[in-house]
Write a protein that holds these residues in place. Structure first.
Motif, mmCIF file in Angstrom:
data_model
loop_
_atom_site.group_PDB
_atom_site.id
_atom_site.type_symbol
_atom_site.label_atom_id
_atom_site.label_comp_id
_atom_site.label_asym_id
_atom_site.label_seq_id
_atom_site.Cartn_x
_atom_site.Cartn_y
_atom_site.Cartn_z
ATOM 1 N N LEU A 97 5.517 -16.363 -2.864
ATOM 2 C CA LEU A 97 5.651 -15.500 -1.688
ATOM 3 C C LEU A 97 6.508 -14.272 -1.998
ATOM 4 N N LEU A 98 7.591 -14.458 -2.740
ATOM 5 C CA LEU A 98 8.437 -13.324 -3.108
ATOM 6 C C LEU A 98 7.694 -12.356 -4.018
ATOM 7 N N THR A 99 6.886 -12.890 -4.919
ATOM 8 C CA THR A 99 6.069 -12.039 -5.788
ATOM 9 C C THR A 99 5.076 -11.228 -4.968
ATOM 10 N N LYS A 100 4.465 -11.844 -3.948
ATOM 11 C CA LYS A 100 3.547 -11.114 -3.071
ATOM 12 C C LYS A 100 4.277 -9.990 -2.333
ATOM 13 N N ALA A 101 5.497 -10.256 -1.877
ATOM 14 C CA ALA A 101 6.269 -9.233 -1.167
ATOM 15 C C ALA A 101 6.556 -8.043 -2.079
ATOM 16 N N VAL A 102 6.971 -8.314 -3.317
ATOM 17 C CA VAL A 102 7.253 -7.228 -4.266
ATOM 18 C C VAL A 102 5.968 -6.484 -4.610
ATOM 19 N N SER A 103 4.873 -7.205 -4.727
ATOM 20 C CA SER A 103 3.596 -6.561 -5.018
ATOM 21 C C SER A 103 3.195 -5.591 -3.909
ATOM 22 N N GLU A 104 3.462 -5.975 -2.669
ATOM 23 C CA GLU A 104 3.097 -5.127 -1.531
ATOM 24 C C GLU A 104 4.090 -3.996 -1.293
ATOM 25 N N LEU A 105 5.382 -4.268 -1.460
ATOM 26 C CA LEU A 105 6.416 -3.295 -1.094
ATOM 27 C C LEU A 105 6.996 -2.528 -2.278
ATOM 28 N N GLY A 106 6.730 -2.989 -3.483
ATOM 29 C CA GLY A 106 7.413 -2.435 -4.642
ATOM 30 C C GLY A 106 8.763 -3.115 -4.787
ATOM 31 N N GLU A 107 9.474 -2.782 -5.853
ATOM 32 C CA GLU A 107 10.780 -3.403 -6.071
ATOM 33 C C GLU A 107 11.762 -2.950 -5.009
#
Length: 75
Positions: A49-59
């Motif tokens: 889930l955290l990886t998906k968030a970074v993928s969508e929002l950037g770092e």
């Protein structure tokens, strides 16, 4: 020195069957939210889930706002 300019709050809810996260900006807008069944693989599900968030929002920088862990229901 950290060059990431975005900072969000992170809420995590680990329940008996699911993991939910929400990423919230400084104006209380929900920037990302999702949940998945964890099938007793809580760490892997949270990482996904955290990886998906970074993928969508950037770092981004994050500070924890809420962590909720439920105890499994006992009968």
């Amino acid at each position: 020195m950290n060059s990431i300019s975005k900072t969000y709050r992170l809420g995590i809810d680990i329940g008996s069957t699911t993991v939910k996260i929400a990423v919230i900006d400084e104006a209380n807008n929900i920037m990302f939210s999702d949940y998945e069944r964890h099938f007793a693989n809580i760490q892997e599900t949270l990482q996904g889930l955290l990886t998906k968030a970074v993928s969508e929002l950037g770092e981004f920088n994050v500070y924890l706002s809420l962590i909720h862990i439920s105890e499994p229901t006992r009968h």
